[in-house]
Design a protein around this motif. Sequence first.
Motif, short mmCIF file in Angstrom:
data_model
loop_
_atom_site.label_atom_id
_atom_site.label_comp_id
_atom_site.label_asym_id
_atom_site.label_seq_id
_atom_site.Cartn_x
_atom_site.Cartn_y
_atom_site.Cartn_z
N GLU A 9 11.27 -17.29 3.71
CA GLU A 9 10.06 -17.84 4.30
C GLU A 9 9.18 -18.53 3.27
O GLU A 9 8.48 -19.51 3.59
CB GLU A 9 9.29 -16.73 5.02
N GLU A 56 16.93 -18.04 16.00
CA GLU A 56 15.88 -17.20 15.43
C GLU A 56 15.26 -17.83 14.17
O GLU A 56 14.04 -17.89 14.03
CB GLU A 56 16.46 -15.82 15.10
N HIS A 57 16.10 -18.29 13.23
CA HIS A 57 15.56 -18.84 11.98
C HIS A 57 14.79 -20.13 12.22
O HIS A 57 13.75 -20.37 11.57
CB HIS A 57 16.70 -19.07 10.99
N ARG A 105 11.33 -19.28 13.67
CA ARG A 105 10.43 -18.72 12.68
C ARG A 105 9.98 -19.79 11.69
O ARG A 105 8.79 -19.84 11.32
CB ARG A 105 11.12 -17.57 11.92
N GLU A 154 7.22 -21.80 13.19
CA GLU A 154 5.94 -21.10 13.11
C GLU A 154 5.30 -21.25 11.73
O GLU A 154 4.09 -21.50 11.61
CB GLU A 154 6.14 -19.62 13.43
#
Length: 686
Positions: free
Chosen positions: A137, A167-168, A171, A174
Amino acid sequence: MKITGVDVGGTHTDIIAFDTASGDIAVHKVPSTPHDHSVGLVDGVSAAVAGARLDFLAHGTTIATNALLQHDGASTGLITTAGFRDVLHIARHQRPLHYSIRQQIPWQDQALIRRRHRKVVHERIDARGEVITSLDEDEVRRAAAELADQGVESVVIAFLNSYRNPEHERRAAELVREVFPAAFVTTSSGVSPQFREYERFTAAAVNGFVGPTVQRYIGRLGSRLADAGLDAELRIMRSNGGAATPRFAAEYPVTLLMSGPAAGVLAGAHVGSACGRDNLVTFDVGGTSADIGIVTGRSIMESAPRDTWIAGLPIVVPMIDVHTVGAGGGSVAHVDRGGAFRVGPRSAGAVPGPACYGQGGTEPTVTDANLVLGRLRTDRTLAGSTALRPEPAIEALRALGEPLGMTPERTAAGVLTIVNHNMANAIRTRTIQKGKDPRAFTLVAFGGAGPLHAAEVAASLGLPEVLVPRYPGITSAMGLLAGDLKYDLLRTMFLLGDDVRGTELDAVLTELTAEARTHLVTDGVAAEDMSFERYADCRYLGQGYELRVPFDDGALDEEAVHRCWKRFHELHAEEYGHAFPDSPIELINVRVIARGRLPKLPAFSVAADPDASTAVVATDPALFTVDGELRPLPTTFYERSKLGAGAVLEGPAVVLQMDSTTVVPPGAHAEVLGTGDILIHVGGER
């Protein structure tokens, strides 16, 4: 209820307004406003509805298409899996022209995302959707900050195997919005959750490239409609023939690339259905191009992934199969460097336009040829406003034909012969070359120039009849009121036939249906107006591309799965001329198509009046080629608005109206149907 369809083209904005209570219809054309298409749209709609309350507005737009074709999109950045920075550059390791050493490669010469704006982060999801390396991240935050500092406007997130597990990507999106809140953010799994990383990455890159432009346009359009007191429910046509809310269209603008042409095919299907025809070739000819679509009794043909290319880039989002050729009213006739007589693909455009417009154009075009041959009249205007001048048209054709020893009239006939063959060849690629017999189809001709050429094009292909809609010049606008809200959701599965279990498919399809239902509920669609279709994308093991096969309604048991396999063999034989019943079948994707019913135009009707003489405007000579010889023939000109159902027109004849001109050549005859559409019997048989 007042419903309106608005199709914005490069030259004109076409509008049809229909009052469901009174049955009143208004059609209108205004010049498009290229600096801001919303200006012409709102002005035109205001004039069409004349102060009445507007309840529903469906819109076809070229905003996304123009941004891509003109390479006039946003500065875009990419965040991708480490090691895959150059997927967009390497592509499939194929070149458009195999043997040319001097060629442009679109994805390299005009890259949507420059290499310095492509950032990599560490993460990895395998082909089964399992996380191998967790998303870093901090690297995503640094990449977003760097892109913000570099001045990009849009950020695309495209990770390997995200079609299996998004999923990745979700994220990372975001995190980018946290660090760079002004960015337009696209995820590849959101745009095209399918395998084949180059095609998926490219679809996402296109979405990011055109996204800010489309988003700003939709925002301006909403504000301008509100300021004009046109507080209507707005829907925007997508490439798949379904409409979308402004929110969805602004988030996924890559789905708008074939907005206008898709509406034209829908309109052709609507007209054909009202006239009892279900095998159709739609033939939309404007000023610059001719768009060809195919409709069968089963469905409107959609593009296969292998065929979906725009601006030299693969676009793997659902879209109606529309084949475009550079042949229209403004196509320029010329002699090329090899001495060959050619027409198009270059167009004179709206400015200066054809020579006969009198706006300074000196090159001969298809419109000039039609005027010189007497098929267009100087005492009528095109699109209700453009006066035609014969002298510049004759001079332009004389300059082209004299070096070839041809008169202006023979040159004009040559122009029409060539452009008609170009159009016919485009139809052959969608029919004969795909194993379909054109003689089993009806040609539905529309656009400003389609009805001028349709009968002669149909005759060269053996198509027995031509349908000309009631308002051919604004038919695409009609098509905007023939569609529904539509969502395509899919999940990649990769299952061999022996491994397919109905219960497993049922679970996935139920999940996709629930997601689609949520979209429709969010859009305000009532439960009774929703419908859902379920499909499998299948191929024989080892093939490169798939065919879409419908599932039965209801629960999927073993028998239902076997019926799906049987349908696949039948579709393969229909598409390719053969099938392999003993070969294993691979199920690649399952798909749910959800529809939400929208207000629609009804079938039109006109009063019966078999006496066509009351509609005669004049009888004048026009030039037609008969038995290989160009001859002047007495030709009857009719005013279409005065033709009633049952009227029969013997060729040669020309039907005049504000938005288009219809030619019935010698040897053909036409009849006005109860719907107000004109049916031309090309062969002349009764």
